[in-house]
Design a protein around this motif. Structure first.
Motif, PDB file in Angstrom:
ATOM      1  N   LYS A  69       0.840  -1.209   0.000  1.00 54.95           N
ATOM      2  CA  LYS A  69       0.000   0.000   0.000  1.00 54.95           C
ATOM      3  C   LYS A  69       0.875   1.259   0.000  1.00 54.95           C
ATOM      4  N   LYS A  70       1.928   1.257   0.832  1.00 52.83           N
ATOM      5  CA  LYS A  70       2.850   2.405   0.847  1.00 52.83           C
ATOM      6  C   LYS A  70       3.562   2.543  -0.492  1.00 52.83           C
ATOM      7  N   MET A  71       3.896   1.406  -1.090  1.00 56.61           N
ATOM      8  CA  MET A  71       4.555   1.432  -2.384  1.00 56.61           C
ATOM      9  C   MET A  71       3.648   2.084  -3.426  1.00 56.61           C
ATOM     10  N   GLN A  72       2.361   1.742  -3.390  1.00 58.62           N
ATOM     11  CA  GLN A  72       1.397   2.353  -4.313  1.00 58.62           C
ATOM     12  C   GLN A  72       1.325   3.861  -4.101  1.00 58.62           C
ATOM     13  N   GLU A  73       1.273   4.275  -2.834  1.00 56.65           N
ATOM     14  CA  GLU A  73       1.196   5.704  -2.514  1.00 56.65           C
ATOM     15  C   GLU A  73       2.445   6.441  -2.999  1.00 56.65           C
ATOM     16  N   LYS A  74       3.611   5.866  -2.726  1.00 57.12           N
ATOM     17  CA  LYS A  74       4.865   6.506  -3.132  1.00 57.12           C
ATOM     18  C   LYS A  74       5.001   6.540  -4.654  1.00 57.12           C
ATOM     19  N   ALA A  75       4.582   5.461  -5.311  1.00 55.82           N
ATOM     20  CA  ALA A  75       4.655   5.420  -6.776  1.00 55.82           C
ATOM     21  C   ALA A  75       3.792   6.532  -7.373  1.00 55.82           C
ATOM     22  N   LYS A  76       2.610   6.686  -6.832  1.00 55.46           N
ATOM     23  CA  LYS A  76       1.716   7.733  -7.332  1.00 55.46           C
ATOM     24  C   LYS A  76       2.308   9.122  -7.062  1.00 55.46           C
ATOM     25  N   GLU A  77       2.894   9.283  -5.878  1.00 56.82           N
ATOM     26  CA  GLU A  77       3.505  10.568  -5.529  1.00 56.82           C
ATOM     27  C   GLU A  77       4.669  10.895  -6.470  1.00 56.82           C
ATOM     28  N   TYR A 134       6.959  14.146 -10.452  1.00 48.43           N
ATOM     29  CA  TYR A 134       8.095  14.219 -11.370  1.00 48.43           C
ATOM     30  C   TYR A 134       7.827  13.766 -12.806  1.00 48.43           C
ATOM     31  N   LEU A 135       6.817  12.930 -13.041  1.00 51.74           N
ATOM     32  CA  LEU A 135       6.686  12.308 -14.355  1.00 51.74           C
ATOM     33  C   LEU A 135       5.428  12.679 -15.134  1.00 51.74           C
ATOM     34  N   SER A 136       4.383  13.025 -14.452  1.00 47.07           N
ATOM     35  CA  SER A 136       3.131  13.380 -15.111  1.00 47.07           C
ATOM     36  C   SER A 136       3.304  14.644 -15.946  1.00 47.07           C
ATOM     37  N   SER A 137       2.479  14.786 -16.975  1.00 51.86           N
ATOM     38  CA  SER A 137       2.536  16.012 -17.780  1.00 51.86           C
ATOM     39  C   SER A 137       2.133  17.233 -16.957  1.00 51.86           C
ATOM     40  N   LYS A 138       1.454  16.996 -15.840  1.00 55.63           N
ATOM     41  CA  LYS A 138       1.039  18.083 -14.949  1.00 55.63           C
ATOM     42  C   LYS A 138       1.929  18.172 -13.702  1.00 55.63           C
ATOM     43  N   ALA A 139       3.049  17.496 -13.722  1.00 51.22           N
ATOM     44  CA  ALA A 139       3.935  17.422 -12.554  1.00 51.22           C
ATOM     45  C   ALA A 139       4.442  18.800 -12.146  1.00 51.22           C
ATOM     46  N   SER A 140       4.535  19.003 -10.843  1.00 48.98           N
ATOM     47  CA  SER A 140       5.021  20.277 -10.311  1.00 48.98           C
ATOM     48  C   SER A 140       6.527  20.428 -10.488  1.00 48.98           C
ATOM     49  N   SER A 141       7.261  19.318 -10.475  1.00 48.05           N
ATOM     50  CA  SER A 141       8.728  19.338 -10.635  1.00 48.05           C
ATOM     51  C   SER A 141       9.121  18.313 -11.693  1.00 48.05           C
ATOM     52  N   PHE A 170      10.680   2.362 -11.636  1.00 47.62           N
ATOM     53  CA  PHE A 170      11.239   3.640 -12.079  1.00 47.62           C
ATOM     54  C   PHE A 170      12.723   3.545 -12.437  1.00 47.62           C
ATOM     55  N   GLN A 171      13.272   2.335 -12.426  1.00 43.22           N
ATOM     56  CA  GLN A 171      14.716   2.160 -12.556  1.00 43.22           C
ATOM     57  C   GLN A 171      15.300   2.787 -13.821  1.00 43.22           C
ATOM     58  N   LYS A 172      14.698   2.530 -14.980  1.00 42.21           N
ATOM     59  CA  LYS A 172      15.241   3.067 -16.235  1.00 42.21           C
ATOM     60  C   LYS A 172      15.228   4.591 -16.221  1.00 42.21           C
ATOM     61  N   VAL A 214      10.684  16.057 -14.394  1.00 39.04           N
ATOM     62  CA  VAL A 214      12.028  15.755 -14.876  1.00 39.04           C
ATOM     63  C   VAL A 214      11.938  15.441 -16.369  1.00 39.04           C
ATOM     64  N   ASN A 215      13.018  15.695 -17.060  1.00 38.97           N
ATOM     65  CA  ASN A 215      13.047  15.500 -18.502  1.00 38.97           C
ATOM     66  C   ASN A 215      13.707  14.166 -18.811  1.00 38.97           C
ATOM     67  N   VAL A 216      12.878  13.134 -18.972  1.00 37.47           N
ATOM     68  CA  VAL A 216      13.407  11.804 -19.276  1.00 37.47           C
ATOM     69  C   VAL A 216      12.711  11.238 -20.502  1.00 37.47           C
ATOM     70  N   GLU A 217      13.457  10.440 -21.249  1.00 34.31           N
ATOM     71  CA  GLU A 217      12.858   9.744 -22.382  1.00 34.31           C
ATOM     72  C   GLU A 217      11.920   8.681 -21.840  1.00 34.31           C
ATOM     73  N   GLY A 218      10.840   8.479 -22.511  1.00 35.25           N
ATOM     74  CA  GLY A 218       9.940   7.408 -22.117  1.00 35.25           C
ATOM     75  C   GLY A 218       8.978   7.761 -21.013  1.00 35.25           C
ATOM     76  N   GLN A 219       9.013   8.990 -20.525  1.00 33.60           N
ATOM     77  CA  GLN A 219       8.086   9.322 -19.449  1.00 33.60           C
ATOM     78  C   GLN A 219       6.648   9.259 -19.954  1.00 33.60           C
ATOM     79  N   SER A 220       6.434   9.500 -21.244  1.00 35.22           N
ATOM     80  CA  SER A 220       5.073   9.433 -21.777  1.00 35.22           C
ATOM     81  C   SER A 220       4.575   7.990 -21.814  1.00 35.22           C
ATOM     82  N   ARG A 221       5.516   7.021 -21.895  1.00 25.76           N
ATOM     83  CA  ARG A 221       5.107   5.608 -21.934  1.00 25.76           C
ATOM     84  C   ARG A 221       4.712   5.088 -20.556  1.00 25.76           C
ATOM     85  N   LEU A 222       5.127   5.795 -19.510  1.00 26.12           N
ATOM     86  CA  LEU A 222       4.784   5.382 -18.154  1.00 26.12           C
ATOM     87  C   LEU A 222       3.414   5.970 -17.824  1.00 26.12           C
ATOM     88  N   SER A 223       2.401   5.146 -17.914  1.00 22.85           N
ATOM     89  CA  SER A 223       1.044   5.643 -17.691  1.00 22.85           C
ATOM     90  C   SER A 223       0.624   5.431 -16.246  1.00 22.85           C
TER      91      SER A 223
END
Length: 185
Positions: A84-92, A97-104, A127-129, A106-115
């Motif tokens: 459950k904590k893992m789910q919460e942290k993953a969403k956070e 950092y990764l959502s198109s609406k993210a407050s901070s 998130f390793q890659k 990061v510029n990474v390739e493939g972030q659009s593929r992570l839905s």
């Protein structure tokens, strides 16, 4: 099998018990010649809470602090055991950092593929890659500039001056004389 892979990866990466003034347990005393260790590798820098603090200061000035914050969040995420904590942290992490609406973001390739769908079944290496991309970006870009920055060079000079003062102190001279007498007799 999966747990062995996680274990192997965490051994290859710098320790993730890294916190600083914004995140927890930073010690006030510095390791002797910490700046010299930081200059050896980004891994050494990220292992030292004071190094992380100084690197963050530098990245703030460069408007790229989100990179080290994302890396630290991923390191913390990999240690999470509770599903459950893992789910919460993953969403956070995703929302910060990764959502198109993210407050901070990061510029990474493939972030659009992570839905957001992947967040429902999180695993320690999800998130390793992306984390590796950010690590390499920092290593080959920000880190080299950090080593040339006034912030780093000033810290290094201060350490060197403190070391010279310690060597010139009466206690150090007395110890040196004692050692000299011991080995010369």
């Amino acid at each position: 099998m999966f747990n062995r892979a996680v274990s192997r990866l965490s051994r290859k990466r710098p320790p993730s018990d890294i916190h600083d003034s914004d995140g927890g347990s930073s010690s006030n005393h510095q390791n002797p010649k910490s700046a010299a260790k930081w200059a050896v590798s980004l891994e050494n820098l990220l292992e030292d809470p004071e190094g992380v603090k100084r690197f963050r200061e530098f990245l703030k000035k460069e408007f790229s602090e989100e990179n080290v914050l994302f890396w630290l969040a991923c390191e913390d995420f990999k240690k999470t055991q509770d599903k459950k904590k893992m789910q919460e942290k993953a969403k956070e992490i995703y929302m910060t950092y990764l959502s198109s609406k993210a407050s901070s973001q990061v510029n990474v390739e493939g972030q659009s593929r992570l839905s957001e769908k992947i967040l429902e079944e999180p695993h320690p290496l999800m998130f390793q890659k992306l984390q590796d991309q950010i690590f390499n970006l920092m290593k080959y870009d920000s880190y080299s500039r950090f080593l040339k920055s006034d912030l780093f060079l000033k810290h290094k000079r201060t350490e060197e001056e403190e070391e010279e003062e310690e060597e010139d102190s009466p206690d150090a001279q007395t110890a040196a004389k004692r050692a000299s007498r011991i080995y010369n007799t």
